[in-house]
Scaffold this active site. Structure first.
Site, PDB file in Angstrom:
ATOM      1  N   GLU A  25      32.326  46.162  49.372  1.00 28.67           N
ATOM      2  CA  GLU A  25      32.377  44.712  49.570  1.00 28.67           C
ATOM      3  C   GLU A  25      33.621  44.246  48.838  1.00 28.67           C
ATOM      4  OE1 GLU A  25      33.016  41.487  49.330  1.00 28.67           O
ATOM      5  OE2 GLU A  25      31.479  41.029  47.832  1.00 28.67           O
ATOM      6  N   GLU A  75      41.621  40.343  49.879  1.00 31.22           N
ATOM      7  CA  GLU A  75      41.440  40.955  48.545  1.00 31.22           C
ATOM      8  C   GLU A  75      41.812  42.431  48.611  1.00 31.22           C
ATOM      9  OE1 GLU A  75      37.634  39.912  46.831  1.00 31.22           O
ATOM     10  OE2 GLU A  75      38.093  37.768  46.974  1.00 31.22           O
TER      11      GLU A  75
HETATM   12  C1  LIG Z   1      34.168  41.697  45.184  1.00 29.78           C
HETATM   13  S1  LIG Z   1      33.675  42.762  43.930  1.00 29.78           S
HETATM   14  C2  LIG Z   1      32.107  43.292  44.501  1.00 29.78           C
HETATM   15  C3  LIG Z   1      31.307  43.954  43.469  1.00 29.78           C
HETATM   16  C4  LIG Z   1      29.899  44.335  43.887  1.00 29.78           C
HETATM   17  N1  LIG Z   1      29.889  45.198  45.012  1.00 29.78           N
HETATM   18  C5  LIG Z   1      29.075  43.075  44.134  1.00 29.78           C
HETATM   19  O1  LIG Z   1      28.737  42.806  45.271  1.00 29.78           O
HETATM   20  O2  LIG Z   1      28.789  42.371  43.147  1.00 29.78           O
HETATM   21  C6  LIG Z   1      34.706  44.140  44.182  1.00 29.78           C
HETATM   22  C7  LIG Z   1      34.546  45.198  43.149  1.00 29.78           C
HETATM   23  O3  LIG Z   1      35.388  46.277  43.525  1.00 29.78           O
HETATM   24  C8  LIG Z   1      36.099  46.747  42.403  1.00 29.78           C
HETATM   25  N2  LIG Z   1      37.343  47.311  42.893  1.00 29.78           N
HETATM   26  C9  LIG Z   1      38.340  46.678  43.526  1.00 29.78           C
HETATM   27  N3  LIG Z   1      39.313  47.528  43.865  1.00 29.78           N
HETATM   28  C10 LIG Z   1      38.940  48.731  43.415  1.00 29.78           C
HETATM   29  C11 LIG Z   1      39.551  49.999  43.454  1.00 29.78           C
HETATM   30  N4  LIG Z   1      40.756  50.193  44.008  1.00 29.78           N
HETATM   31  N5  LIG Z   1      38.888  51.025  42.910  1.00 29.78           N
HETATM   32  C12 LIG Z   1      37.675  50.842  42.345  1.00 29.78           C
HETATM   33  N6  LIG Z   1      37.066  49.666  42.266  1.00 29.78           N
HETATM   34  C13 LIG Z   1      37.681  48.608  42.806  1.00 29.78           C
HETATM   35  C14 LIG Z   1      36.276  45.522  41.537  1.00 29.78           C
HETATM   36  O4  LIG Z   1      36.505  45.857  40.193  1.00 29.78           O
HETATM   37  C15 LIG Z   1      34.958  44.807  41.759  1.00 29.78           C
HETATM   38  O5  LIG Z   1      34.022  45.254  40.854  1.00 29.78           O
END
Ligand SMILES: C[S@@+](CC[C@H](N)C(=O)[O-])C[C@H]1O[C@@H](n2cnc3c(N)ncnc32)[C@H](O)[C@@H]1O
Length: 732
Positions: A514, A523
């Site tokens: 997500e 994003e």
């Molecule tokens: C929009 S949040 C959603 C978090 C969770 N799935 C929720 O619904 O609450 C996106 C998550 O992806 C992680 N994230 C973004 N890019 C990433 C990457 N390249 N590798 C690992 N984690 C990543 C962010 O740190 C964040 O925790």
């Protein structure tokens, strides 16, 4: 009781201070709107003048009719308001706004009579011949008149703009008739002449003509502060009470719901003034009367029966009038309750409105509040932001449904393969063993674990065994995630790191993420998922979401535009480039009252998994994730375009979707507000005009990130907004 703001505008005021002390407190008006006329206005009486300081908070000054064509008068009246300490002033509507309608009434209609169109044409042709000369004269006269009025129109707009620049301490609202398209033109003209157009407020005047639906929508997007109900808006029902015709009251409901205050024009305040005189003489009686009025007032306010239906159900209001004590006053002063009746009626309308749900109320707080889009890749999100995400139960329920269906399909596929292999392979036992292995599922970007929880639920529901992995790069979120997993005794393997370059041997059947923004890809979901797909997705593996699409529509939203200008002013702090940058960035915003000038059209589409050979060849350049599109619309109506409203829909799996597209918005989902791509200047649009825009999605790691550029080419050629991501870039 609603928070409805009610103002009272009596046509004549004999004793302002008495009126204030009696009316405002007893009848729950928020203020009195009073003439600033320096010759015959209420302030010409010294008694009122002396007390003006103490009641300025309850007064809105209204400029006189003379001031609409006399700059000197307008100036004097505003200066007087300033002198008295009145904070709010309403500028009276210039009468020429109604010109076209009057012309229609007095010239066009009598000429056409009641004939059908064919006869009408014949008849008017005959008349044309007969009255040719006469009409020519009339035409000339009409042209002259129009020209004169056009000049007055521009001149008055100029005067207002001048006054507005001079009296910066006053909150000034401009009155215009709601039903007239020309008044909208006038309002725009004054705004564009003005130095600080954002501070100029709007007071719509409703008379006895209902505006066309499209015009109503247009006015709503202008964020009016008040609507004044002229005396002629009211009709008298069978019981003799002033009410609004049904369509009018629905219109008022709409504006009340947008936070618009209501000002009621009443004939006079004689009855109340005389009532007070009487009260002085009959102190004892007055006490009882006040008690009774308050009692009945409360009853009426709380009753929910319709006052509208010819007064039939208006028993409480009737009781009030038929009350013994009140009959005395009614006998002596005729319709003394007229103004009270109107205010009670409007309070009633306000109270009758459907209660706004807690959910809607919580969203309303965000109206026209600009937020920089989150950057979860570049920045580590805070615990608070995660907690906000997690409140959106709907989103996670939909995810669970998608995961459940994907697990079922993966399991089916396995069984089919197993059967095929059974037939093909002699060494069947070993293969059966392999195929009974649990399905490998990864949550890519797990945060504090809400989707992890849903994946476990989906596995239990489907009775399909899974090996669950949670990938996350935010070290603090990882700590919380680990402790939640430990506390709940969940069988989850946590992988700390960036999903774009994982050094692991595991291959996944299903990758769930997500990483979506308000515009779908904003994003950097495509860029993040490319890495994990290349390194870890099995051939024929599934990704949730399977696809997402962004959408755009040209939008008119004065409230959002005002917020943007204020933001750019406070953020730019005299730095021109900084201010410009603010006008070239995209924002997450819940548009307060948007008017979409064209239909919402599809913009960029991303599918997952991506074609792996294309992916491999473009991994460094990111060319496969770049987009460039031209979109055009035919304007649905006259308006002012403030930029583009961006939305997205996503297909999580099969027919399981999430959407913030206004026509298919997932119910009760609040995780995303639209994305706003502003134009650096508002653009006046005519109905039927072509609106053409170009939008790009560009960038890669070498260039420091991904960004959007956009511009308009029709009806006006604008500069490219955000070239090279100078104003906003999404860090890779
Ligand atoms: C929009 S949040 C959603 C978090 C969770 N799935 C929720 O619904 O609450 C996106 C998550 O992806 C992680 N994230 C973004 N890019 C990433 C990457 N390249 N590798 C690992 N984690 C990543 C962010 O740190 C964040 O925790």
């Amino acid at each position: 009781m609603t928070n409805l703001f009610l103002g009272y505008l009596p046509q004549t005021i004999q004793d302002l201070s008495l009126l204030l002390s009696s009316q405002v407190s007893r009848f729950q008006y928020n203020c009195i709107v009073t003439d600033l006329d320096l010759i015959e206005g209420p302030f010409t009486k010294t008694k009122n003048l002396e007390k003006s300081e103490s009641f300025c908070n309850y007064i809105i000054g209204l400029t006189s009719e003379n001031s609409t064509n006399n700059l000197k008068t307008l100036f004097s009246e505003l200066e007087f308001a300033n002198f008295l300490g009145i904070h709010h002033v309403i500028l009276r509507s210039p009468s020429f706004c109604n010109y076209d309608q009057e012309f229609e009434e007095s010239y066009v209609k009598p000429l056409l009579g009641n004939f059908d169109t064919k006869e009408q044409n014949q008849k008017s042709n005959e008349i044309n011949v007969e009255k040719k000369e006469e009409e020519k004269e009339e035409e000339k006269e009409k042209e002259k008149q129009k020209e004169k009025e056009q000049k007055e129109f521009v001149n008055y707009a100029r005067n207002i703009a001048k006054m507005f620049a001079k009296f910066t301490a006053l909150n000034i609202s401009l009155s215009v008739p709601i039903e007239d398209q020309r008044s909208w033109e006038f309002w725009l003209m004054v705004k564009s002449f003005s130095d600080s157009p954002l501070l100029l407020r709007l007071n719509l005047v409703l008379s006895d003509t209902l505006p066309k639906r499209k015009l109503t929508e247009l006015w709503k997007s202008c964020k009016p502060q008040y609507i004044t109900l002229a005396i002629s808006s009211f009709v008298t029902n069978k019981k003799g009470f002033s009410i609004l015709p049904k369509q009018f009251s629905s219109l008022i409901d709409e504006f009340i719901q947008e936070g618009c205050g209501i000002i009621i024009e009443c004939e006079n305040e004689v009855e109340d003034y005389q009532l007070q005189q009487l009260k002085q003489k009959q102190k004892q009686k007055q006490k009882q009367e006040t008690k009774q009025i308050n009692l009945n007032l409360n009853k009426i306010i709380s009753q929910t029966n319709s006052i509208q239906n010819n007064g039939e159900e208006n028993n409480n209001t009737l009781n009030y009038l038929n009350n013994d004590e009140d009959e005395n006053y009614s006998d002596q002063f005729g319709n003394f309750s007229e103004s009270l009746n109107k205010v009670l009626y409007l309070r009633h309308l306000g109270n009758k409105l459907p209660k706004i749900s807690k959910f809607k109320k919580s969203l309303q707080e965000f109206s026209d509040v600009l937020q920089d889009p989150l950057q979860p890749l570049q920045n580590n999100l805070s615990s608070y932001i995660y907690s906000v995400f997690e409140k959106d139960i709907t989103k996670y329920e939909v995810y669970e449904k998608a995961i459940y269906l994907a697990l079922i399909d993966l399991s089916k596929k396995r069984n089919e393969n197993k059967n095929e292999q059974k037939n093909e392979n002699d060494n069947e036992n070993e293969n059966v063993k392999n195929n009974d292995q649990p399905i490998n599922v990864a949550i890519a970007g797990a945060g504090r674990g809400p989707i992890v929880k849903r994946a476990i639920k989906a596995s239990m529901k489907s009775n399909i065994q899974i090996n669950l992995y949670a990938i996350e790069k935010n070290p603090s979120a990882l700590m919380v995630l680990r402790s939640i997993i430990w506390e709940n005794n969940q069988d989850v393997t946590v992988i700390a790191g960036d999903m774009r370059n994982l050094q692991i041997d595991i291959k996944f059947d299903l990758i769930i993420s997500e990483l979506l923004g308000s515009f779908g890809d904003n994003e950097l979901s495509p860029e993040c998922l490319d890495g994990v797909q290349l390194a870890c997705l099995k051939p024929n593996g599934i990704m949730i979401p399977q696809s997402y699409s962004s959408y755009l529509a040209p939008v008119s939203s004065f409230g959002t535009w005002i917020a943007l200008k204020q933001y750019s002013k406070s953020n730019g702090k005299n730095d021109d480039q900084k201010m410009k940058n603010c006008l070239e960035s995209s924002y997450v915003v819940r548009f307060g009252c948007p008017l979409l000038i064209g239909n919402i059209k599809k913009c960029f589409v991303f599918n997952h998994p991506q074609d792996s050979s294309i992916l491999r060849n473009n991994f460094q350049s990111n060319n496969h994730n770049q987009r460039f599109l031209k979109i055009n619309w035919i304007a649905k109506q006259d308006s002012v375009c403030h930029g583009l409203a961006g939305y997205f829909t996503t297909q999580l799996y099969r027919d399981v979707q999430l959407s913030i597209h206004p026509e298919s918005h997932t119910q009760k989902m609040a995780s995303w507000f639209p994305l706003y791509f502003p134009f650096s200047q508002p653009i006046k649009i005519k109905k039927g005009q072509i609106i053409e825009i170009y939008i790009w999605r560009i960038g890669n790691k070498k260039q420091g990130g991904v960004w959007y550029e956009w511009t308009m080419t029709k009806p006006l050629q604008l500069h490219i907004h955000n070239p090279n991501g100078r104003a906003s870039k999404i860090g890779l």
